[in-house]
Design an enzyme around this catalytic site. Sequence first.
Site, PDB file in Angstrom:
ATOM      1  CG  ASP A   1      -1.961   1.047   1.310  1.00 46.32           C
ATOM      2  OD1 ASP A   1      -2.936   1.047   0.542  1.00 46.32           O
ATOM      3  OD2 ASP A   1      -1.759   1.943   2.152  1.00 46.32           O
TER       4      ASP A   1
ATOM      5  CG  HIS B   1      -5.681  -3.005  -0.133  1.00 47.07           C
ATOM      6  ND1 HIS B   1      -4.974  -2.537  -1.223  1.00 47.07           N
ATOM      7  CD2 HIS B   1      -5.224  -2.300   0.947  1.00 47.07           C
ATOM      8  CE1 HIS B   1      -4.141  -1.580  -0.833  1.00 47.07           C
ATOM      9  NE2 HIS B   1      -4.268  -1.425   0.478  1.00 47.07           N
TER      10      HIS B   1
END
Length: 320
Positions: A115, A297
């Site tokens: 991320d 994610h």
Amino acid sequence: MTNLTYSGDYPIEFPSPSVISVNGVVLEVFEAGSQNVGNPILLCHGFPEHAFSWRYQIPVLVEAGYHVIAPNQRGYGKSSRPAEVAKYDIEYLTGDLVSLLDYYGYKEATFMGHDWGANVVWNLALLHPQRVSKIINLALPYQERGEKPWIEFMEELFGSDFYFVHFNKQPGVADAILEENTTQFLRNIFRKNVPFSIPEPGMSMINLAQASMSLGEPLMNEEELSVFISSFKSSGFTGSINWYRNLDRNWHLMADIKPRINQPTLMIYGDRDLIPKSPNLHDFAPKLDIVSLDCGHCIQQELPEETNQAILNWLERQIA
């Protein structure tokens, strides 16, 4: 694993933290595998995370012969949280990692990011290429610098409620709401197998903080989640959100940097992640390998065994 010591703050075996002074701040650093000195790998977490997000990777990497260094980056955990927004720009964030290398006496290392951590690693390879030997990034591919500053571009594309834009245009608003609803926000954002749904009106992070119902399934158990909750109840969210408030500053800082990443690179995607895969990542990172996993994610927490296998297989090929 004798190199990992149990800390009462963590529900599973995890390194005890050290507080290290680097680059004008102090960083809370979790180190394991010091017997593997000379073979460093630095793990860079994302938002809203903690070095604990690498809990499944650290012991496996140590067993594979790596000296693992996992900082809570500035703004997170017990690391420094400078008051000035500009202290979170990409030069400071990458400077912290360079200073960590210096602290441990390393000229270069393998860097792995997830991320926002991946974004820092991509830019570290551009700003300090001699300090990066290999790259493993999860979820976020390299983001090509366009003709317009990031926030202007995102506002035109996604509107003023897009959380990147909101963080910048309404400073302090989201910070306060997330802090008022820390437990609920983190419980709602750390989910897996989330069904597709049309986004609700409003700012997504605020919606998550205020939602009484969670979609999908919990990503982690309550003990694991408590690590993140305790950390953000102590630190608040402003430091971590200030990373977003430097996007336009970073756009200007990187204006004259050639976007060419020459290090061997592994990109790991989650097929169900909302972040789109890059159609032209090879143009920026020609020594690229790509792995896609059937997850969302939070790749390394959602599918730890598959993630670990992909990482170890790739690292072994680089040695061969």
